[in-house]
Design a protein around this motif. Structure first.
Motif, short mmCIF file in Angstrom:
data_model
loop_
_atom_site.label_atom_id
_atom_site.label_comp_id
_atom_site.label_asym_id
_atom_site.label_seq_id
_atom_site.Cartn_x
_atom_site.Cartn_y
_atom_site.Cartn_z
N ARG A 84 0.87 -1.38 0.00
CA ARG A 84 0.15 -0.29 -0.40
C ARG A 84 0.73 1.22 -0.05
O ARG A 84 1.72 1.51 0.54
CB ARG A 84 -0.83 0.24 1.25
N LEU A 85 0.88 1.76 -0.82
CA LEU A 85 2.03 3.53 -1.28
C LEU A 85 0.78 4.42 -0.78
O LEU A 85 -0.47 4.64 -0.67
CB LEU A 85 2.36 3.67 -2.62
N THR B 284 -4.55 11.82 2.93
CA THR B 284 -3.69 11.32 2.70
C THR B 284 -4.55 10.11 1.35
O THR B 284 -5.38 10.04 1.19
CB THR B 284 -3.20 10.35 3.53
N VAL B 285 -3.49 10.27 0.03
CA VAL B 285 -4.34 9.52 -0.82
C VAL B 285 -2.94 7.77 -1.17
O VAL B 285 -2.08 8.11 -0.89
CB VAL B 285 -4.02 9.84 -1.89
N TYR B 286 -3.95 6.53 -1.09
CA TYR B 286 -3.29 5.48 -1.32
C TYR B 286 -3.48 4.59 -2.62
O TYR B 286 -4.32 4.90 -2.63
CB TYR B 286 -4.42 4.57 -0.01
N LEU B 287 -2.26 3.74 -2.62
CA LEU B 287 -2.60 3.09 -3.57
C LEU B 287 -2.72 1.62 -3.17
O LEU B 287 -1.29 1.30 -3.13
CB LEU B 287 -1.78 3.24 -4.76
N GLN B 288 -3.39 0.41 -3.42
CA GLN B 288 -3.33 -0.73 -2.76
C GLN B 288 -2.95 -1.26 -4.09
O GLN B 288 -3.56 -1.35 -4.85
CB GLN B 288 -4.30 -1.09 -2.09
N ILE B 289 -2.36 -2.58 -3.84
CA ILE B 289 -1.52 -3.27 -4.70
C ILE B 289 -1.14 -4.51 -4.55
O ILE B 289 -0.86 -4.57 -3.52
CB ILE B 289 0.15 -2.77 -5.37
N ASP B 290 -2.00 -5.93 -4.94
CA ASP B 290 -2.50 -6.51 -4.65
C ASP B 290 -1.99 -7.51 -6.10
O ASP B 290 -1.75 -7.57 -6.89
CB ASP B 290 -4.17 -7.16 -4.62
N SER B 291 -1.36 -8.46 -5.42
CA SER B 291 -1.24 -9.95 -6.51
C SER B 291 -0.15 -9.32 -7.60
O SER B 291 0.36 -9.36 -8.27
CB SER B 291 -1.69 -10.63 -6.99
N LEU B 292 1.02 -8.82 -6.36
CA LEU B 292 2.13 -7.96 -6.88
C LEU B 292 3.05 -8.99 -8.27
O LEU B 292 3.03 -10.01 -7.97
CB LEU B 292 2.90 -7.47 -6.43
N SER C 195 -4.12 -1.38 -17.62
CA SER C 195 -4.01 -2.89 -17.27
C SER C 195 -3.95 -2.56 -15.60
O SER C 195 -3.43 -3.86 -14.80
CB SER C 195 -1.76 -2.36 -17.64
N ALA C 196 -4.37 -1.58 -15.11
CA ALA C 196 -4.48 -1.50 -13.63
C ALA C 196 -5.76 -1.85 -12.79
O ALA C 196 -6.28 -2.04 -11.94
CB ALA C 196 -4.55 -0.37 -13.01
N LYS C 197 -7.04 -2.66 -14.18
CA LYS C 197 -8.21 -2.82 -12.88
C LYS C 197 -8.00 -4.31 -12.55
O LYS C 197 -7.42 -5.14 -13.17
CB LYS C 197 -9.24 -2.73 -14.50
N GLY C 198 -9.10 -3.97 -11.89
CA GLY C 198 -8.90 -5.88 -10.67
C GLY C 198 -7.29 -5.56 -9.38
O GLY C 198 -7.95 -6.64 -8.30
N ARG C 199 -6.39 -5.16 -9.37
CA ARG C 199 -5.28 -5.40 -8.67
C ARG C 199 -4.98 -4.17 -7.54
O ARG C 199 -3.99 -4.34 -6.83
CB ARG C 199 -4.46 -6.03 -9.39
N PHE C 200 -5.19 -2.79 -8.86
CA PHE C 200 -5.09 -2.38 -8.30
C PHE C 200 -6.11 -0.97 -7.82
O PHE C 200 -7.13 -1.28 -8.12
CB PHE C 200 -4.65 -1.24 -8.78
N THR C 201 -5.90 -0.55 -5.71
CA THR C 201 -7.04 0.30 -5.70
C THR C 201 -6.91 1.56 -5.26
O THR C 201 -5.42 1.50 -3.94
CB THR C 201 -8.13 -0.68 -4.18
N ILE C 202 -7.20 3.03 -5.32
CA ILE C 202 -7.42 4.18 -5.17
C ILE C 202 -8.21 4.05 -4.31
O ILE C 202 -9.43 4.15 -4.42
CB ILE C 202 -6.74 4.75 -6.19
N SER C 203 -7.38 5.46 -3.42
CA SER C 203 -8.76 5.50 -2.29
C SER C 203 -8.10 6.65 -1.05
O SER C 203 -6.86 7.41 -1.22
CB SER C 203 -8.50 4.24 -1.09
N ARG C 204 -8.48 7.58 -0.89
CA ARG C 204 -8.24 9.11 0.35
C ARG C 204 -8.81 8.29 1.54
O ARG C 204 -10.12 8.05 1.23
CB ARG C 204 -8.50 10.03 -0.62
N ASP C 205 -8.25 9.30 2.36
CA ASP C 205 -8.81 9.19 3.86
C ASP C 205 -8.01 10.63 3.82
O ASP C 205 -7.60 11.89 3.66
CB ASP C 205 -8.07 8.95 4.89
N SER C 206 -9.48 11.30 3.76
CA SER C 206 -9.11 12.50 3.95
C SER C 206 -9.76 13.62 5.44
O SER C 206 -8.60 14.56 5.42
CB SER C 206 -11.92 13.31 3.92
N ALA C 207 -9.46 12.68 6.19
CA ALA C 207 -9.50 12.66 7.24
C ALA C 207 -7.28 13.27 8.42
O ALA C 207 -7.39 13.58 8.55
CB ALA C 207 -10.16 12.21 8.42
N LYS C 208 -7.01 12.06 6.89
CA LYS C 208 -5.28 12.38 7.32
C LYS C 208 -5.10 13.23 5.94
O LYS C 208 -3.90 13.14 6.04
CB LYS C 208 -5.07 10.61 6.88
#
Length: 122
Positions: A19-20, A77-85, A62-75
């Motif tokens: 998770r970036l 911060t923006v995240y990039l979750q990468i699964d099954s690298l 190419s990112a659909k399925g294993r990558f998830t972008i999200s944000r935490d407004s309280a923090k």
């Protein structure tokens, strides 16, 4: 001066997850929208995913399925979750963020983070 801090990269084995994170230093600026880009060795910087001001998201095909972008407004911060690298996910990941002044809401501009290295071994 605007500074973005990225973290979460590293050397991992294929199949693992990372998770970036990307956030502006301090509290003077608020993330409006953000994207993640990847630059693989010898290649151009390519779009991976984005989260918009209304929290809708977009992904490269190419990112659909294993990558998830999200944000935490309280923090703020923006995240990039990468699964099954996979080894082809190797590269430097950069966040690209539109920031506004936290007090006035004035849009300050769009900024690049310094990048975080992700290396996936097979």
């Amino acid at each position: 001066q605007v500074q973005l801090v990225e973290s979460g990269g590293g050397l991992v084995q294929a199949g693992e997850s990372l998770r970036l994170s990307c956030a502006p230093s301090g509290s003077a600026f608020t993330i409006n929208a953000a994207g993640w880009y990847r630059q693989s060795p010898g290649k151009q910087r390519d779009f991976v995913a984005a989260v918009n001001t209304d929290d809708t998201t977009n992904y490269a095909d190419s990112a659909k399925g294993r990558f998830t972008i999200s944000r935490d407004s309280a923090k703020n911060t923006v995240y990039l979750q990468i699964d099954s690298l996979e080894p082809q996910d190797t590269g430097v990941y950069y966040c690209n963020v539109e920031l506004s002044d936290s007090l006035t809401g004035y849009v300050r501009g769009v900024y690049w983070g310094p990048g975080t290295q992700v290396t996936v071994s097979s």
